[in-house]
Design a protein around this motif. Structure first.
Motif, PDB file in Angstrom:
ATOM      1  N   PRO A 175     -58.254  64.213 -43.967  1.00 21.64           N
ATOM      2  CA  PRO A 175     -58.187  63.385 -45.181  1.00 21.64           C
ATOM      3  C   PRO A 175     -59.222  62.265 -45.229  1.00 21.64           C
ATOM      4  CG  PRO A 175     -55.984  63.828 -44.360  1.00 21.64           C
ATOM      5  CD  PRO A 175     -56.931  64.310 -43.305  1.00 21.64           C
ATOM      6  N   ALA A 176     -59.489  61.630 -44.080  1.00 23.75           N
ATOM      7  CA  ALA A 176     -60.454  60.531 -44.067  1.00 23.75           C
ATOM      8  C   ALA A 176     -61.851  61.038 -44.395  1.00 23.75           C
ATOM      9  CB  ALA A 176     -60.449  59.831 -42.705  1.00 23.75           C
ATOM     10  N   GLU A 177     -62.226  62.183 -43.846  1.00 26.10           N
ATOM     11  CA  GLU A 177     -63.539  62.752 -44.135  1.00 26.10           C
ATOM     12  C   GLU A 177     -63.633  63.162 -45.606  1.00 26.10           C
ATOM     13  OE1 GLU A 177     -66.582  66.326 -42.744  1.00 26.10           O
ATOM     14  OE2 GLU A 177     -64.744  65.948 -41.607  1.00 26.10           O
ATOM     15  N   SER A 178     -62.552  63.722 -46.132  1.00 27.75           N
ATOM     16  CA  SER A 178     -62.524  64.111 -47.540  1.00 27.75           C
ATOM     17  C   SER A 178     -62.735  62.892 -48.435  1.00 27.75           C
ATOM     18  CB  SER A 178     -61.189  64.785 -47.864  1.00 27.75           C
ATOM     19  OG  SER A 178     -61.126  65.157 -49.217  1.00 27.75           O
ATOM     20  N   PHE A 179     -62.078  61.799 -48.108  1.00 21.78           N
ATOM     21  CA  PHE A 179     -62.218  60.568 -48.884  1.00 21.78           C
ATOM     22  C   PHE A 179     -63.661  60.068 -48.835  1.00 21.78           C
ATOM     23  CE2 PHE A 179     -62.120  55.952 -49.362  1.00 21.78           C
ATOM     24  CZ  PHE A 179     -61.351  55.806 -50.503  1.00 21.78           C
ATOM     25  N   MET A 180     -64.225  60.008 -47.636  1.00 21.26           N
ATOM     26  CA  MET A 180     -65.571  59.473 -47.487  1.00 21.26           C
ATOM     27  C   MET A 180     -66.619  60.388 -48.123  1.00 21.26           C
ATOM     28  SD  MET A 180     -65.182  56.553 -46.233  1.00 21.26           S
ATOM     29  CE  MET A 180     -66.945  56.246 -46.222  1.00 21.26           C
TER      30      MET A 180
ATOM     31  N   THR B 143     -52.877  69.541 -54.206  1.00 22.06           N
ATOM     32  CA  THR B 143     -52.675  69.766 -52.772  1.00 22.06           C
ATOM     33  C   THR B 143     -51.360  69.200 -52.254  1.00 22.06           C
ATOM     34  OG1 THR B 143     -53.818  67.708 -52.195  1.00 22.06           O
ATOM     35  CG2 THR B 143     -55.171  69.708 -52.353  1.00 22.06           C
ATOM     36  N   GLY B 144     -50.778  68.267 -53.034  1.00 19.95           N
ATOM     37  CA  GLY B 144     -49.542  67.633 -52.590  1.00 19.95           C
ATOM     38  C   GLY B 144     -49.736  66.560 -51.540  1.00 19.95           C
ATOM     39  N   VAL B 145     -50.978  66.110 -51.330  1.00 19.01           N
ATOM     40  CA  VAL B 145     -51.239  65.046 -50.353  1.00 19.01           C
ATOM     41  C   VAL B 145     -50.524  63.766 -50.760  1.00 19.01           C
ATOM     42  CG1 VAL B 145     -53.033  63.509 -49.450  1.00 19.01           C
ATOM     43  CG2 VAL B 145     -53.447  65.968 -49.561  1.00 19.01           C
ATOM     44  N   ASP B 146     -49.898  63.100 -49.801  1.00 16.42           N
ATOM     45  CA  ASP B 146     -49.284  61.790 -50.020  1.00 16.42           C
ATOM     46  C   ASP B 146     -50.412  60.760 -50.057  1.00 16.42           C
ATOM     47  OD1 ASP B 146     -48.116  59.229 -49.681  1.00 16.42           O
ATOM     48  OD2 ASP B 146     -46.369  60.105 -48.674  1.00 16.42           O
ATOM     49  N   VAL B 147     -50.787  60.330 -51.255  1.00 16.38           N
ATOM     50  CA  VAL B 147     -51.963  59.469 -51.423  1.00 16.38           C
ATOM     51  C   VAL B 147     -51.785  58.126 -50.737  1.00 16.38           C
ATOM     52  CG1 VAL B 147     -53.419  58.277 -53.107  1.00 16.38           C
ATOM     53  CG2 VAL B 147     -52.645  60.600 -53.554  1.00 16.38           C
ATOM     54  N   ASP B 148     -50.611  57.521 -50.874  1.00 16.18           N
ATOM     55  CA  ASP B 148     -50.375  56.212 -50.255  1.00 16.18           C
ATOM     56  C   ASP B 148     -50.539  56.291 -48.738  1.00 16.18           C
ATOM     57  OD1 ASP B 148     -49.816  54.835 -52.653  1.00 16.18           O
ATOM     58  OD2 ASP B 148     -47.763  55.582 -52.640  1.00 16.18           O
TER      59      ASP B 148
ATOM     60  N   GLU C 124     -53.567  54.570 -46.470  1.00 13.26           N
ATOM     61  CA  GLU C 124     -53.252  53.668 -45.357  1.00 13.26           C
ATOM     62  C   GLU C 124     -53.999  54.076 -44.096  1.00 13.26           C
ATOM     63  OE1 GLU C 124     -51.689  50.682 -44.944  1.00 13.26           O
ATOM     64  OE2 GLU C 124     -51.925  50.805 -47.123  1.00 13.26           O
ATOM     65  N   GLU C 125     -54.151  55.371 -43.916  1.00 15.40           N
ATOM     66  CA  GLU C 125     -54.924  55.837 -42.758  1.00 15.40           C
ATOM     67  C   GLU C 125     -56.374  55.371 -42.866  1.00 15.40           C
ATOM     68  OE1 GLU C 125     -56.751  59.928 -40.817  1.00 15.40           O
ATOM     69  OE2 GLU C 125     -55.055  60.094 -42.204  1.00 15.40           O
ATOM     70  N   VAL C 126     -56.939  55.501 -44.070  1.00 16.12           N
ATOM     71  CA  VAL C 126     -58.314  55.041 -44.275  1.00 16.12           C
ATOM     72  C   VAL C 126     -58.402  53.532 -44.055  1.00 16.12           C
ATOM     73  CG1 VAL C 126     -60.173  54.787 -45.973  1.00 16.12           C
ATOM     74  CG2 VAL C 126     -58.898  56.934 -45.829  1.00 16.12           C
ATOM     75  N   ARG C 127     -57.439  52.798 -44.595  1.00 21.12           N
ATOM     76  CA  ARG C 127     -57.448  51.340 -44.430  1.00 21.12           C
ATOM     77  C   ARG C 127     -57.407  50.954 -42.956  1.00 21.12           C
ATOM     78  NH1 ARG C 127     -56.638  47.237 -47.805  1.00 21.12           N
ATOM     79  NH2 ARG C 127     -55.909  48.591 -49.476  1.00 21.12           N
ATOM     80  N   GLY C 128     -56.633  51.674 -42.198  1.00 15.91           N
ATOM     81  CA  GLY C 128     -56.519  51.371 -40.769  1.00 15.91           C
ATOM     82  C   GLY C 128     -57.774  51.696 -39.980  1.00 15.91           C
ATOM     83  N   ARG C 129     -58.644  52.520 -40.572  1.00 14.46           N
ATOM     84  CA  ARG C 129     -59.878  52.918 -39.883  1.00 14.46           C
ATOM     85  C   ARG C 129     -61.121  52.440 -40.632  1.00 14.46           C
ATOM     86  NH1 ARG C 129     -59.897  59.168 -39.433  1.00 14.46           N
ATOM     87  NH2 ARG C 129     -61.863  58.678 -38.368  1.00 14.46           N
ATOM     88  N   MET C 130     -60.970  51.417 -41.470  1.00  9.64           N
ATOM     89  CA  MET C 130     -62.064  50.996 -42.354  1.00  9.64           C
ATOM     90  C   MET C 130     -63.367  50.717 -41.618  1.00  9.64           C
ATOM     91  SD  MET C 130     -60.955  48.697 -45.605  1.00  9.64           S
ATOM     92  CE  MET C 130     -60.465  47.284 -44.633  1.00  9.64           C
ATOM     93  N   ARG C 131     -63.309  49.907 -40.579  1.00 11.39           N
ATOM     94  CA  ARG C 131     -64.535  49.534 -39.878  1.00 11.39           C
ATOM     95  C   ARG C 131     -65.165  50.740 -39.189  1.00 11.39           C
ATOM     96  NH1 ARG C 131     -68.502  46.886 -40.937  1.00 11.39           N
ATOM     97  NH2 ARG C 131     -66.955  45.667 -42.045  1.00 11.39           N
ATOM     98  N   GLU C 132     -64.336  51.548 -38.554  1.00  8.18           N
ATOM     99  CA  GLU C 132     -64.845  52.757 -37.888  1.00  8.18           C
ATOM    100  C   GLU C 132     -65.522  53.697 -38.889  1.00  8.18           C
ATOM    101  OE1 GLU C 132     -62.895  56.897 -36.204  1.00  8.18           O
ATOM    102  OE2 GLU C 132     -61.632  55.102 -36.326  1.00  8.18           O
ATOM    103  N   LEU C 133     -64.861  53.937 -40.020  1.00  6.56           N
ATOM    104  CA  LEU C 133     -65.408  54.842 -41.021  1.00  6.56           C
ATOM    105  C   LEU C 133     -66.667  54.267 -41.663  1.00  6.56           C
ATOM    106  CD1 LEU C 133     -62.090  56.043 -42.694  1.00  6.56           C
ATOM    107  CD2 LEU C 133     -63.667  57.442 -41.331  1.00  6.56           C
ATOM    108  N   TYR C 134     -66.664  52.964 -41.898  1.00 13.17           N
ATOM    109  CA  TYR C 134     -67.850  52.323 -42.462  1.00 13.17           C
ATOM    110  C   TYR C 134     -69.050  52.531 -41.537  1.00 13.17           C
ATOM    111  CZ  TYR C 134     -71.155  48.785 -44.016  1.00 13.17           C
ATOM    112  OH  TYR C 134     -72.303  48.153 -44.439  1.00 13.17           O
TER     113      TYR C 134
END
Length: 256
Positions: free
Chosen positions: A85-90, A127-132, A136-146
């Motif tokens: 999901p994080a890669e999909s978002f980015m 897809t039925g993904v739980d967006v919230d 939250e997963e992305v928020r928790g990894r913001m610096r790493e993903l950035y």
């Protein structure tokens, strides 16, 4: 029956591929297609980029959007949830010059952690993904993903800057012109404009905002300007020289 809407723009190469493929397969009359050359369409549909797919009024997919995904929606089939999901978002951030510019200007993912954008990035209605939960997963990894993605975003924006300079020059841009115009302060001013609607979206204190990234974009263009310009020119030649494509666009715009 679901109401399927697709927001496109004639100058978007992803929109081009979608319209051409869907037209060849006879799908264009099975969905409502909106040409986003008026701001009101983007605002009404809350589109962060094009192409932008909606199902029953809900954001359902963002670029990169493949023709087979649209076909699946029209045929009433769901889509598989993203493996990462994080890669999909980015990836969706990278394919939106607006979202990319916000991240690069702010130096953070914070301004793009939007539920509507995430719904489209995750194809949530399909897809039925739980967006919230995914956000939250992305928020928790913001610096790493950035840190992982910022160089890709800067390169994407370098191409976007060159493309818009190419347009404004009426396709007379040279490599020397591109490199000469790509000074850090010019890139910085472009980022401020690109990431805002009026002043909405600007950091509270915009002084020097994004300049470290602007310098990196400027440096990248100075080293690879010829290749970037070739990419932009090839894309433009494909788009603007395809008479059949512009017949489709005019047909959609005229509603006939």
């Amino acid at each position: 029956m679901s109401i399927v809407e697709l927001v496109v723009h004639p100058t978007c190469f992803s929109s081009y591929r979608l319209l051409k493929t869907l037209g060849e397969k006879g799908f264009l009359n099975r969905l409502r297609i909106l040409v986003a050359d008026k701001p009101s369409i983007g605002f009404e549909k809350k589109a962060w980029s094009v192409p932008w797919l909606l199902v029953n009024g809900e954001p359902a997919a963002a670029d990169p959007l493949e023709p087979w995904e649209v076909e699946a929606v029209l045929e009433g089939r769901g889509l598989q949830p993203p493996a990462d999901p994080a890669e999909s978002f980015m990836t969706s951030v990278m394919h939106s010059s607006y979202a990319s510019s916000l991240v690069v200007l702010w130096g953070s993912l914070e301004p793009v952690l939007d539920k509507g954008f995430a719904k489209a990035a995750y194809r949530a209605p399909l897809t039925g993904v739980d967006v919230d939960k995914a956000l939250e997963e992305v928020r928790g990894r913001m610096r790493e993903l950035y840190n992982e993605w910022v160089d890709k975003l800067r390169r994407t924006l370098a191409v976007a800057f060159a493309r818009e300079l190419y347009w404004s020059s009426n396709r007379r841009l040279t490599t020397d012109d591109l490199v000469s115009a790509s000074r850090p302060e010019v890139i910085g001013a472009w980022l401020l404009a690109k990431a805002s609607i009026g002043r909405v979206g600007l950091p509270s204190n915009p002084l020097g905002a994004g300049m470290a990234n602007a310098e990196e974009i400027s440096s990248f263009i100075s080293k690879t300007g010829k290749g970037i310009l070739n990419k932009v020119e090839n894309e433009a030649n494909t788009l603007f020289n395809d008479k059949e494509y512009w017949e489709i666009v005019n047909h959609l715009k005229n509603g006939v």
